[in-house]
Design a protein around this motif. Structure first.
Motif, mmCIF file in Angstrom:
data_model
loop_
_atom_site.group_PDB
_atom_site.id
_atom_site.type_symbol
_atom_site.label_atom_id
_atom_site.label_comp_id
_atom_site.label_asym_id
_atom_site.label_seq_id
_atom_site.Cartn_x
_atom_site.Cartn_y
_atom_site.Cartn_z
ATOM 1 N N ARG A 216 0.682 -1.506 -0.302
ATOM 2 C CA ARG A 216 -0.128 0.115 -0.530
ATOM 3 C C ARG A 216 0.500 0.739 -0.100
ATOM 4 N N LEU A 217 1.797 1.407 0.633
ATOM 5 C CA LEU A 217 2.742 2.652 1.261
ATOM 6 C C LEU A 217 3.344 2.702 -0.395
ATOM 7 N N VAL A 218 4.636 1.981 -1.000
ATOM 8 C CA VAL A 218 4.492 2.073 -1.623
ATOM 9 C C VAL A 218 3.647 2.065 -3.303
ATOM 10 N N ASP A 219 1.951 1.979 -3.907
ATOM 11 C CA ASP A 219 1.693 2.140 -4.553
ATOM 12 C C ASP A 219 1.229 3.487 -4.162
ATOM 13 N N TRP B 286 8.769 5.638 -1.183
ATOM 14 C CA TRP B 286 8.711 4.341 0.021
ATOM 15 C C TRP B 286 9.633 3.336 -0.908
ATOM 16 N N CYS B 287 9.909 3.490 -1.678
ATOM 17 C CA CYS B 287 11.074 2.487 -2.117
ATOM 18 C C CYS B 287 12.085 2.729 -2.772
ATOM 19 N N ASP B 288 12.913 3.889 -2.185
ATOM 20 C CA ASP B 288 14.108 4.720 -2.108
ATOM 21 C C ASP B 288 14.080 4.698 -0.545
ATOM 22 N N ALA C 62 7.315 -9.415 -5.704
ATOM 23 C CA ALA C 62 6.543 -8.264 -5.768
ATOM 24 C C ALA C 62 7.060 -7.659 -5.395
ATOM 25 N N LEU C 63 7.452 -7.276 -3.856
ATOM 26 C CA LEU C 63 8.017 -5.975 -3.201
ATOM 27 C C LEU C 63 9.864 -6.383 -3.547
ATOM 28 N N ALA C 64 9.787 -7.659 -3.580
ATOM 29 C CA ALA C 64 11.221 -8.120 -3.646
ATOM 30 C C ALA C 64 11.528 -7.555 -5.002
ATOM 31 N N GLU C 65 11.285 -7.574 -6.454
ATOM 32 C CA GLU C 65 11.650 -7.287 -7.730
ATOM 33 C C GLU C 65 11.583 -5.447 -7.077
ATOM 34 N N LEU C 66 10.802 -5.102 -6.245
ATOM 35 C CA LEU C 66 11.069 -3.300 -6.426
ATOM 36 C C LEU C 66 12.096 -3.224 -5.059
#
Length: 440
Positions: free
Chosen positions: A283-286, A291-293, A313-317
């Motif tokens: 939810r945060l990254v969407d 938040w990815c950084d 999916a979060l690991a890929e990001l």
């Protein structure tokens, strides 16, 4: 894990008294329960006691002086766990799949009472009695889980007449680890009677938490004087070694808030899940791609295939990183290099009676803790020590609020009051309990 060398008694001290130390979870087995027993046996000679450990041979038989009793689980693991065929301590679980999975689960629920280690008890009893008759002992100590270790303790006391101390690392009926105790009334009643027998026959009963001890006193008031609390803890020497060691491969990325979780989730308890945290992170990254950084969650340890798929999916990001299984030294090094340490407990409708050993490792690391836990021992400890932030495991809004506070720099951490959790101090208290029982 290799048990540390035993401490040396002081010069001129009286001869050591021998304790038959029954610990199913003991090196080379790898499990959270190993550390408590390994540290007790390390420090006990310093306080006048020589432990003679009785353990299982299902995870290897190193020449370490431990009385290793055979059990059918060893054969079962070699048949259905390929890693165990090459190295006994390579894995602690036999992950049965296919048609045998249902058969194995059914046997555990209906036949193996109180637990799957009950088949170890006859062989361990024979080995222990043979050793006592040859060498002698002054005291019996058993630690659970598995609860069947206490049935072994009662049997050994009946055969030898030696005093017996029963140590509960986790509660038995209150806050049970075995789901069948909540789902099968007849089994719960049977195990209640077994627990009642342990409480009646043991000369002292030790609980690792105050919540579980209070439950014992409430349900067995006639045995209240026997009950002691000796918590789990940590050894400062471990932290110093981890701090002095080299950075683990894939250490936290600088510039991000690093959250580190060491250990397993569902493999430790079927109700322990990473799914609420995954939903919050997604939810945060969407909604805020920044938040990815900002954040990196490092999951140090073995995850189930389902858990790996959940966070893929979060690991890929780059928001989540998986290390896979690592040794204890590497796990401690990751803890020391984290900004925040993550602890995930499983939800239940009553106050939790267990405070996992991981909590005390985290306290020793001196880093803020984000504990996803309900009411009970973990929350009480974190809040009393001002060691971090707590949020209920399924409350995604509270988890998100905690992450935002941590990112903003709200990083409480325990500064004082940790000395009572040092392993040497806890062993001193155990030896005092031994002294009381032998004196009586």
């Amino acid at each position: 894990m290799t048990p540390p060398p035993q401490a040396t008694p002081a010069a001129g001290a009286p001869p050591l008294r021998t304790v038959l130390f029954v610990a199913y979870h003991y090196p080379p087995m790898r499990s959270p329960g190993v550390e408590r027993s390994a540290r007790f046996t390390h420090y006990l000679p310093e306080f006048g006691y020589q432990p003679r450990v009785v353990g299982t041979g299902a995870f290897g038989k190193p020449k370490d002086g431990v009385i290793r009793a055979w059990e059918p689980l060893g054969l079962y693991r070699r048949l259905f766990n390929p890693a165990a065929r090459h190295r006994g301590a390579a894995a602690t679980r036999t992950r049965t799949r296919g048609p045998l999975a249902g058969l194995s689960a059914g046997a555990r629920r209906w036949l193996l009472v109180p637990d799957g280690q009950i088949t170890w008890v006859p062989w361990a009893a024979l080995a222990a009695l043979r050793w006592v008759r040859r060498h002698g002992a002054e005291l019996i100590y058993t630690t659970s889980p598995p609860a069947s270790a206490h049935l072994l303790g009662g049997l050994l006391k009946a055969q030898t007449g030696l005093p017996w101390i029963a140590d509960f690392r986790d509660a038995w009926l209150y806050d049970p680890l075995e789901p069948a105790l909540l789902e099968m009334p007849f089994r719960r009643e049977l195990e209640r009677r077994l627990e009642e027998g342990v409480m009646a026959e043991a000369d002292a009963v030790i609980s690792a938490t105050g919540t579980a001890a209070d439950d014992f006193v409430r349900r067995y008031p006639a045995e209240a004087a026997k009950v002691r609390v000796i918590t789990n803890g940590f050894d400062p020497a471990d932290g110093e070694a981890a701090q002095a060691g080299a950075d683990p491969e894939g250490a936290p990325v600088s510039g991000r808030l690093s959250l580190v979780h060491t250990g397993s989730f569902a493999y430790s308890h079927p109700g322990r899940s990473i799914e609420p945290l995954e939903r919050v992170l997604r939810r945060l990254v969407d909604t805020e791609p920044a938040w990815c950084d900002r954040l990196e969650v490092i999951l140090v340890g073995e995850l189930s295939p389902e858990e790996q798929e959940l966070v893929s999916a979060l690991a890929e990001l780059g928001v989540v990183r998986l290390t896979g299984a690592v040794d204890r030294a590497t796990a401690l090094a990751f803890q020391r290099r984290a900004d925040v340490l993550l602890l995930v407990d499983h939800p239940r409708p009553w106050p939790a009676s267990n405070a996992p050993g991981k909590l005390f490792e985290y306290l020793a690391a001196g880093k803020p803790i984000l504990a996803l836990c309900g009411e009970g021992e973990t929350r009480r400890t974190v809040e009393e020590l001002d060691a971090g932030l707590c949020a209920a495991p399924g409350d995604t809004d509270a988890i998100e609020a905690a992450l935002r506070r941590l990112w903003a720099g709200s990083l409480p951490r325990a500064e004082t009051g940790l000395e009572r959790f040092h392993r040497r101090e806890l062993t001193r208290r155990l030896a005092e309990c031994f002294d009381e029982v032998l004196g009586a």
